[in-house]
Design an enzyme around this catalytic site. Structure first.
Site, PDB file in Angstrom:
ATOM      1  N   ASP A 266      12.713  22.225  -4.152  1.00  0.00           N
ATOM      2  CA  ASP A 266      13.237  21.259  -5.110  1.00  0.00           C
ATOM      3  C   ASP A 266      14.734  21.011  -4.958  1.00  0.00           C
ATOM      4  OD1 ASP A 266      10.669  21.262  -6.626  1.00  0.00           O
ATOM      5  OD2 ASP A 266      11.282  23.336  -7.022  1.00  0.00           O
TER       6      ASP A 266
ATOM      7  N   CYS B  66      15.060  23.837   0.420  1.00  0.00           N
ATOM      8  CA  CYS B  66      14.157  24.483  -0.538  1.00  0.00           C
ATOM      9  C   CYS B  66      13.144  23.454  -1.049  1.00  0.00           C
ATOM     10  CB  CYS B  66      14.948  25.054  -1.709  1.00  0.00           C
ATOM     11  SG  CYS B  66      16.324  26.124  -1.248  1.00  0.00           S
TER      12      CYS B  66
ATOM     13  N   ARG C 186      -9.706   0.499  15.514  1.00  0.00           N
ATOM     14  CA  ARG C 186      -9.711   1.326  14.317  1.00  0.00           C
ATOM     15  C   ARG C 186     -10.833   0.835  13.406  1.00  0.00           C
ATOM     16  NH1 ARG C 186      -4.150   1.812  10.965  1.00  0.00           N
ATOM     17  NH2 ARG C 186      -4.600  -0.405  10.632  1.00  0.00           N
TER      18      ARG C 186
ATOM     19  N   TYR D  71      17.144  30.376   1.558  1.00  0.00           N
ATOM     20  CA  TYR D  71      16.063  31.240   2.031  1.00  0.00           C
ATOM     21  C   TYR D  71      16.229  31.567   3.509  1.00  0.00           C
ATOM     22  CZ  TYR D  71      13.386  30.288  -2.245  1.00  0.00           C
ATOM     23  OH  TYR D  71      12.959  30.192  -3.552  1.00  0.00           O
TER      24      TYR D  71
ATOM     25  N   LYS E 235       0.844  -1.200   0.000  1.00  0.00           N
ATOM     26  CA  LYS E 235       0.000   0.000   0.000  1.00  0.00           C
ATOM     27  C   LYS E 235       0.876   1.247   0.000  1.00  0.00           C
ATOM     28  CE  LYS E 235      -0.331   0.063   5.053  1.00  0.00           C
ATOM     29  NZ  LYS E 235      -1.216   0.176   6.223  1.00  0.00           N
TER      30      LYS E 235
ATOM     31  N   ARG F  57       1.448 -11.125   7.806  1.00  0.00           N
ATOM     32  CA  ARG F  57       1.465  -9.934   6.950  1.00  0.00           C
ATOM     33  C   ARG F  57       2.803  -9.213   7.117  1.00  0.00           C
ATOM     34  NH1 ARG F  57      -3.216  -9.441   9.697  1.00  0.00           N
ATOM     35  NH2 ARG F  57      -2.516  -7.543  10.730  1.00  0.00           N
TER      36      ARG F  57
ATOM     37  N   HIS G  12      -5.259  -6.823  13.857  1.00  0.00           N
ATOM     38  CA  HIS G  12      -4.069  -5.984  13.748  1.00  0.00           C
ATOM     39  C   HIS G  12      -3.469  -5.747  15.125  1.00  0.00           C
ATOM     40  CE1 HIS G  12      -1.976  -3.121  10.939  1.00  0.00           C
ATOM     41  NE2 HIS G  12      -1.454  -2.772  12.110  1.00  0.00           N
TER      42      HIS G  12
END
Length: 366
Positions: free
Chosen positions: A313, A311, A137, A263, A39, A223, A166
Site C-alpha cells: 500500500d 510495499c 482469436r 522489506y 472496456k 474503433r 481486428h
C-alpha cells in the site's frame, strides 16, 4: 469515499481527452463514425467517467468487453449504443434488457442469440459480426461465410448492424504487408456477406494505430482505444495524457549511514538520506519491479527515485536535496514521468499499467 481518496487519486484531464478526440476525428471523413473503447474500467481510467466524457464529445458508439461492463454503463445513465465484444451466450436476456449490442463470432453464439431474441418476440435486433482476418482469436473464418449468410437471410429477428475485424500489428511498419492482407481479406469477406444478405452493414477494422497509419481504410466506422487515452502509435505525434496518478506525501524522515529502507532491507541509506513515504504500492498498480531506484516520480519539480522495495500500500522515494513536506503532491505518472517511461522500465505496454490501477483509487475529472 474509498479508503485512499484523501491520499491518492487518478486525475482525468477533460481537456486532454477533448484534444485527443479532436485529433482522431481530424483524420476521419465527415461521415465516418467513431467508436470508443471503454472496456476494462475504461482502460483503468474509470468506465463511467470516460464514457460520459466521450458521450459529451460526440462519440457514436462505445464498446466494452463483457456484458456486466455494459450493464454498469446503462445503470449510470450512459445512453450511447454499446457493443459487447465478448458477449458469450449466458447473458443474452440481460443484454436485451439493457439494449446492449452483442458481438457474434461464431454460429453457436449466433443461433443462440437469435433464438433468445425470437423468444422475446423481437425483430431486427442489432448484432455485430466479428470476422477473423488473421488474428485468430475470435471471429468467422472465410469458409464459414456461406453458412453465416444463409442464417442471416432467414432470421429477421436479428439485423447486422456492423461487420468488423481486428488488426493485430497495425502499429508495426515492418508488418504492413500482413496488415494490408488483413484489410483486403476484410473487404472481400464483408462484400460476400453484404451481397448475400442484400444490404451493407457498417464496417470497421481500424484500431487507434490503424486510424493513424491507414486512414484511407476507415470504411464506415473506426474503433478508438488507447489513442483516446493519450498513447500514440506514431513517434512524431505526441498525444495528451489523460490520466495522471498523484498522491500525497505521508511522512518525511532523515536517515543515517547504513540504515535500511523497506522489506528485505534492499534500500541502503547514506548519511543524511531523506526519504518520503507515499500511499501507493503494488496493490495500487505500482509494480514491484519499479522499486529499488528503477523508477523515479516527480515531486515539487524534481525527480525522486524509489528506494527499497515497493510495499502493498506504500512505497518510499529518495528526496534528498528536494524540499518536501507531508502533504506535498507526488506524480507517479502523467506528463512527467509518462506512463510510456514506466512501461519501458517494466518491458510492458501502457495498457497494462493503466488497467492495473484498482478501483480503490478514486477517479476524478479535472
Amino acid at each position: 469515499m474509498n479508503g485512499k481518496d484523501e491520499f491518492s487519486r487518478l486525475e482525468l484531464n477533460l481537456g486532454a481527452a477533448r484534444e485527443n478526440y479532436r485529433y482522431f476525428r481530424s483524420l476521419l471523413e465527415p461521415g465516418t463514425r467513431l467508436l470508443v473503447l471503454v472496456k476494462a474500467n475504461g482502460y483503468g481510467h474509470g468506465d463511467v467517467q470516460f464514457a460520459s466524457m466521450m458521450q459529451s464529445l460526440g462519440a457514436d458508439y462505445l464498446a466494452v468487453a463483457y456484458p456486466v461492463e455494459g450493464i454498469s454503463l446503462r445503470r449510470q445513465g450512459v445512453r450511447l449504443p454499446v457493443i459487447v465484444l465478448t458477449a458469450g451466450t449466458d447473458f443474452n436476456d440481460r443484454i436485451i434488457d439493457h439494449r446492449l449490442e452483442p458481438s457474434i463470432p461464431n454460429m453457436f453464439d449466433l443461433e443462440t442469440f437469435a433464438a433468445d431474441v425470437r423468444r422475446r418476440g423481437l425483430s431486427g435486433y442489432p448484432v455485430h459480426i466479428k470476422l477473423d482476418t488473421g488474428m485468430h482469436r475470435l471471429g468467422f473464418m472465410e469458409d464459414e461465410l456461406p453458412a453465416l449468410s444463409d442464417f442471416l437471410r432467414n432470421h429477421p429477428e436479428i439485423r447486422v448492424q456492423s461487420m468488423f475485424s481486428h488488426l493485430c500489428v497495425a502499429e508495426d511498419p515492418s508488418e504492413d504487408s500482413f496488415t494490408m492482407g488483413q484489410i483486403h481479406l476484410f473487404e472481400r469477406m464483408t462484400g460476400e456477406v453484404a451481397g448475400a444478405i442484400g444490404y451493407m452493414p457498417l464496417r470497421h477494422i481500424l484500431n487507434s494505430a490503424g486510424i493513424q497509419r491507414f486512414p484511407r481504410y476507415q470504411f464506415d466506422m473506426v474503433r478508438l482505444g488507447v489513442g483516446a487515452y493519450g498513447i500514440s502509435a506514431l513517434p512524431d505525434v505526441k498525444l495528451a495524457p489523460v490520466a495522471s496518478l498523484r498522491c500525497k506525501v505521508l511522512q518525511v524522515k532523515t536517515l543515517s549511514e547504513g540504515e535500511t529502507v523497506g522489506y528485505g532491507r534492499h534500500g541502503m541509506a547514506r548519511e543524511g538520506t531523506v526519504i518520503a513515504t507515499i500511499p501507493v504500492g503494488y496493490a495500487d498498480g505500482i509494480d514491484r519491479h519499479l522499486g529499488q531506484g528503477r523508477a523515479s516520480f516527480s515531486v515539487n519539480g524534481h525527480r525522486a527515485p524509489t528506494i527499497g522495495n515497493i510495499c502493498m500500500d506504500m512505497c518510499m522515494i529518495d528526496v534528498t536535496g528536494i524540499p518536501v513536506a507531508p502533504g506535498d503532491t507526488v506524480t507517479v505518472f502523467g506528463e512527467d514521468p509518462s506512463v510510456e517511461e514506466l512501461a519501458g522500465i517494466l518491458d510492458t505496454i501502457p495498457y497494462e499499467i493503466f488497467t492495473s490501477i484498482p478501483r480503490r483509487i478514486e477517479r476524478v475529472i479535472v
